[in-house]
Design an enzyme around this catalytic site. Structure first.
Site, PDB file in Angstrom:
ATOM      1  N   GLU A  33       0.833  -0.934  -0.215  1.00 51.03           N
ATOM      2  CA  GLU A  33       0.057   0.363   0.120  1.00 51.03           C
ATOM      3  C   GLU A  33       0.757   1.057  -0.535  1.00 51.03           C
ATOM      4  OE1 GLU A  33      -3.765   0.777  -0.128  1.00 51.03           O
ATOM      5  OE2 GLU A  33      -2.084   2.983  -0.356  1.00 51.03           O
ATOM      6  N   GLY A  34       1.074   1.579  -1.408  1.00 57.25           N
ATOM      7  CA  GLY A  34       1.217   3.356  -1.302  1.00 57.25           C
ATOM      8  C   GLY A  34       0.532   3.800  -0.340  1.00 57.25           C
ATOM      9  N   GLY A  39      -6.617   0.524   4.274  1.00 60.61           N
ATOM     10  CA  GLY A  39      -8.326   0.561   4.106  1.00 60.61           C
ATOM     11  C   GLY A  39      -8.488   1.205   2.619  1.00 60.61           C
ATOM     12  N   LEU A 184     -24.579  13.553  -4.317  1.00 62.58           N
ATOM     13  CA  LEU A 184     -26.516  13.419  -3.756  1.00 62.58           C
ATOM     14  C   LEU A 184     -25.765  13.476  -2.309  1.00 62.58           C
ATOM     15  CD1 LEU A 184     -28.841  11.952  -6.169  1.00 62.58           C
ATOM     16  CD2 LEU A 184     -27.721  14.571  -6.022  1.00 62.58           C
ATOM     17  N   HIS A 443     -42.987  -6.497  14.560  1.00 67.47           N
ATOM     18  CA  HIS A 443     -44.298  -5.799  14.775  1.00 67.47           C
ATOM     19  C   HIS A 443     -43.606  -4.844  15.514  1.00 67.47           C
ATOM     20  CE1 HIS A 443     -47.235  -2.985  14.057  1.00 67.47           C
ATOM     21  NE2 HIS A 443     -47.925  -2.784  15.070  1.00 67.47           N
TER      22      HIS A 443
HETATM   23  C1  LIG Z   1     -16.901  10.031  -1.604  1.00 68.82           C
HETATM   24  C2  LIG Z   1     -17.141   8.233  -2.249  1.00 68.82           C
HETATM   25  C3  LIG Z   1     -18.086   8.004  -1.142  1.00 68.82           C
HETATM   26  C4  LIG Z   1     -17.765   6.137  -1.599  1.00 68.82           C
HETATM   27  N1  LIG Z   1     -19.305   5.696   0.128  1.00 68.82           N
HETATM   28  C5  LIG Z   1     -19.311   4.177  -0.874  1.00 68.82           C
HETATM   29  C6  LIG Z   1     -20.348   3.951  -0.673  1.00 68.82           C
HETATM   30  O1  LIG Z   1     -20.909   4.126   0.736  1.00 68.82           O
HETATM   31  N2  LIG Z   1     -20.156   1.960  -0.884  1.00 68.82           N
HETATM   32  C7  LIG Z   1     -19.437   1.132  -1.082  1.00 68.82           C
HETATM   33  O2  LIG Z   1     -19.958   0.017  -1.595  1.00 68.82           O
HETATM   34  N3  LIG Z   1     -18.474   2.251  -1.857  1.00 68.82           N
HETATM   35  C8  LIG Z   1     -18.888   3.871  -2.159  1.00 68.82           C
HETATM   36  N4  LIG Z   1     -17.557   3.762  -2.403  1.00 68.82           N
HETATM   37  C9  LIG Z   1     -16.827   3.273  -3.660  1.00 68.82           C
HETATM   38  C10 LIG Z   1     -15.345   2.196  -2.614  1.00 68.82           C
HETATM   39  O3  LIG Z   1     -14.607   3.654  -2.087  1.00 68.82           O
HETATM   40  C11 LIG Z   1     -14.901   1.835  -4.153  1.00 68.82           C
HETATM   41  O4  LIG Z   1     -15.824   0.928  -4.581  1.00 68.82           O
HETATM   42  C12 LIG Z   1     -13.679   0.705  -2.811  1.00 68.82           C
HETATM   43  O5  LIG Z   1     -13.201   1.675  -1.997  1.00 68.82           O
HETATM   44  C13 LIG Z   1     -13.117   0.649  -4.426  1.00 68.82           C
HETATM   45  O6  LIG Z   1     -12.224  -1.030  -3.049  1.00 68.82           O
HETATM   46  P1  LIG Z   1     -10.491  -1.136  -4.167  1.00 68.82           P
HETATM   47  O7  LIG Z   1     -10.269  -2.270  -3.454  1.00 68.82           O
HETATM   48  O8  LIG Z   1     -11.143  -1.388  -5.682  1.00 68.82           O
HETATM   49  O9  LIG Z   1      -9.927  -0.321  -4.036  1.00 68.82           O
HETATM   50  P2  LIG Z   1      -9.492   1.052  -3.529  1.00 68.82           P
HETATM   51  O10 LIG Z   1     -10.406   1.140  -2.110  1.00 68.82           O
HETATM   52  O11 LIG Z   1      -9.057   2.650  -3.991  1.00 68.82           O
HETATM   53  O12 LIG Z   1      -7.930   0.600  -2.631  1.00 68.82           O
HETATM   54  C14 LIG Z   1      -6.514   0.707  -3.825  1.00 68.82           C
HETATM   55  C15 LIG Z   1      -5.842   1.075  -2.629  1.00 68.82           C
HETATM   56  O13 LIG Z   1      -4.830   0.661  -3.590  1.00 68.82           O
HETATM   57  C16 LIG Z   1      -3.320   1.554  -3.773  1.00 68.82           C
HETATM   58  N5  LIG Z   1      -2.627   1.484  -4.463  1.00 68.82           N
HETATM   59  C17 LIG Z   1      -2.214   1.773  -5.460  1.00 68.82           C
HETATM   60  N6  LIG Z   1      -1.884   1.318  -7.260  1.00 68.82           N
HETATM   61  C18 LIG Z   1      -1.012   0.880  -6.071  1.00 68.82           C
HETATM   62  C19 LIG Z   1       0.471   0.599  -6.161  1.00 68.82           C
HETATM   63  N7  LIG Z   1       1.034   1.412  -7.954  1.00 68.82           N
HETATM   64  N8  LIG Z   1       1.609   0.505  -5.447  1.00 68.82           N
HETATM   65  C20 LIG Z   1       0.975   0.456  -4.006  1.00 68.82           C
HETATM   66  N9  LIG Z   1      -0.905   0.547  -3.483  1.00 68.82           N
HETATM   67  C21 LIG Z   1      -1.241   1.189  -4.678  1.00 68.82           C
HETATM   68  C22 LIG Z   1      -4.119   2.936  -3.305  1.00 68.82           C
HETATM   69  O14 LIG Z   1      -3.319   3.333  -2.911  1.00 68.82           O
HETATM   70  C23 LIG Z   1      -5.618   2.843  -2.389  1.00 68.82           C
HETATM   71  O15 LIG Z   1      -5.612   2.491  -1.098  1.00 68.82           O
HETATM   72  C24 LIG Z   1     -17.246   5.394  -2.496  1.00 68.82           C
HETATM   73  C25 LIG Z   1     -16.314   6.162  -2.823  1.00 68.82           C
HETATM   74  C26 LIG Z   1     -15.557   7.425  -2.532  1.00 68.82           C
HETATM   75  C27 LIG Z   1     -15.165   8.452  -3.897  1.00 68.82           C
END
Ligand SMILES: Cc1cc2nc3c(=O)[nH]c(=O)nc-3n(C[C@H](O)[C@H](O)[C@H](O)COP(=O)(O)OP(=O)(O)OC[C@H]3O[C@@H](n4cnc5c(N)ncnc54)[C@H](O)[C@@H]3O)c2cc1C
Length: 464
Positions: A33-34, A39, A184, A443
């Site tokens: 993780e960078g 999380g 929203l 209920h």
């Molecule tokens: C404001 C907001 C609200 C949201 N609310 C919801 C919600 O209520 N419910 C829901 O289901 N989803 C929600 N989402 C979407 C949700 O956050 C994403 O779908 C989810 O985080 C995707 O998970 P992921 O593990 O694919 O990637 P991410 O959570 O994006 O994690 C990827 C991680 O990889 C790391 N990374 C990338 N490239 C490298 C690399 N080369 N080397 C090391 N580390 C790297 C990044 O730093 C990042 O921490 C929301 C998003 C936003 C922006």
């Protein structure tokens, strides 16, 4: 240098959940993780901080609008924005710290830094290169913008969702570009804090892709809460100074040009996969035309030993979809049978009222030529909802016209994000609407509205 069965790149909900399941299944696992904290988008700048602000401002709304009616009199609370952001940061810290604890507990090495894949079976982090039998790319996504719109989160005037969680002050006028879930939710937060919020959307409706009934009701309820909408409008540019901005847009219906003044602009036009710096293209990994990593039914890319999950691949950009893929790919890597049912992935908007959907919409079924029936029940007929001033909204179930099998649901109302899971479990078990209708529901609960909607698919609801 160390050698692993699996190295997972990215510690968002896809990556960290996958790492835990890999470790549980006996695989020697590392996660890269960078960011400073684990999380991913979800815990740091997505789901969790936005829900903390929605929670705080929901209570404010209740105090301002409903307390007096319940005999709770006195001064409404005033907003200490700095403290509200501190509360939000504390919630984030507890959650990211929790993931770090889980990594240690499951003996998963956290390789700190940004990863690249110099060759199949190798992951480079900083100066070190590690060996991995398999690599799972869970690198997530980043916000997109529009031509003519430059986001500057540090400036605090034209921001994306990350900047909107950190605005230096509550803007008097906020323009949100994009009426999707993120726009929203955050628009609601600021409307409750007293901002004059205008949402500008290219489509003629809000929350594209959602049930049309819900779209209409949701828009009306948000308007009641003070949000304004400009639909069918193409934003052509944003001019920003150090303290203000102007949003220029053209109405599609007559090409007329307009400008909105704002103290802050939230660009919420969507997200795109983030795969920069990984070196995937150099290895020959295939991408879709939309920049998503192409995978097969087992999350394998076309390059052996490299897998991908979450926002970086095709499918809804949702934390729970990423988590499910994370667990499933771990099962595949451990020689088991990982599975994700993409037909039963709920979507939730955490506004007030909440909105939740799963499965097919009416429009999709019409397009497929499938015969269906609808069972709809208004929360006005639900005693518990009325007691908390949330009689607006409804539960709508869609079932197959002949077999009565549940095909989808849309709920707008109190607790919708939790209620939807009764339907999800039903759909996973091939339940009929009658199965839900014959199940005793306590209920008074909001869930009785789900049962009534199921009854509406048969001989009729009781309280309508
Ligand atoms: C404001 C907001 C609200 C949201 N609310 C919801 C919600 O209520 N419910 C829901 O289901 N989803 C929600 N989402 C979407 C949700 O956050 C994403 O779908 C989810 O985080 C995707 O998970 P992921 O593990 O694919 O990637 P991410 O959570 O994006 O994690 C990827 C991680 O990889 C790391 N990374 C990338 N490239 C490298 C690399 N080369 N080397 C090391 N580390 C790297 C990044 O730093 C990042 O921490 C929301 C998003 C936003 C922006």
């Amino acid at each position: 240098m160390a050698s692993y069965d699996v190295i997972i790149i990215g510690a968002g909900p896809g990556g960290y959940v996958s790492a835990i399941r890999c470790a549980q299944l006996g695989l020697k696992t590392a996660i890269v993780e960078g960011r400073e904290t684990l999380g991913g988008t979800c815990l740091n700048v997505g789901c969790i901080p936005s829900k903390a602000l929605l929670n705080a401002t929901h209570h404010l709304h209740e105090a301002e609008h409903n307390f007096a009616a319940m005999g709770l009199k006195g001064k409404s609370p005033s907003v200490d924005w700095k403290q509200m952001k501190a509360y939000k940061d504390d919630v984030v810290g507890q959650n990211t710290g929790g993931v770090e604890f889980l990594m240690k507990k499951n003996k998963i090495d956290w390789l700190k830094g940004w990863a690249s894949i110099p060759a199949v079976g190798k992951v480079k982090v900083g100066e070190e290169t590690h060996d991995a039998k398999n690599i799972v790319v869970a690198s997530g996504s980043v916000p997109t913008s529009l031509p003519g719109v430059e986001v500057d989160n540090d400036g605090g005037i034209v921001v994306d969702s990350t900047g909107a969680l950190e605005l230096p002050k509550v803007p008097k006028k906020l323009v949100v570009i994009g009426a999707g879930v993120i726009g929203l939710e955050l628009g609601s937060v600021y409307a409750r804090l007293g901002s004059e919020v205008t949402v500008v959307e290219f489509m003629d409706f809000i929350t594209p892709g959602m049930d049309a009934d819900v779209q209409r009701t949701f828009k009306k309820l948000l308007e009641k809460q003070g949000l304004k909408f400009v639909l069918g409008a193409a934003v052509s540019g944003v001019e920003a100074s150090k303290t203000k901005a102007k949003v220029n847009y053209k109405l599609k219906k007559d090409d007329s040009e307009h400008t909105l003044d704002a103290d802050a602009v939230l660009v919420a036009t969507g997200r795109k996969p983030f795969t920069d710096g990984l070196g995937l293209a150099e290895l020959g990994v295939a991408f879709t035309p939309r920049g998503q990593i192409q995978t097969d039914a087992h999350w394998a890319t076309n390059v052996p030993g490299i897998y991908a999950i979450g926002d970086a691949i095709v499918g809804p950009m949702l934390a729970h979809k990423a988590e499910d893929e994370g667990m499933a790919v771990a099962e595949v890597l451990a020689g088991k049978h990982g599975h994700v049912n993409y037909d039963v992935i709920p979507g939730v908007v955490y506004t007030s009222p909440e909105v939740a959907t799963v499965g097919k919409t009416e429009a999709q079924l019409k397009e497929e030529g499938r015969k269906f029936k609808i069972g709809k029940f208004s929360f006005m007929g639900n005693a518990r909802a009325k007691a908390v001033f949330q009689g607006d909204g409804f539960v709508k179930l869609i079932a197959d016209a002949e077999t009565d099998r549940l095909l989808g649901a849309a709920i707008i109302g109190p607790g919708a994000g939790d209620l939807i899971h009764e339907i999800c479990v039903g759909m996973e078990f091939g339940a009929s609407a009658q199965d839900i209708a014959l199940t005793c529901h306590a209920h008074p609960t909001y869930s009785e509205a789900v049962r009534e909607a199921a009854l509406a698919c048969g001989d009729g609801p009781i309280h309508a």
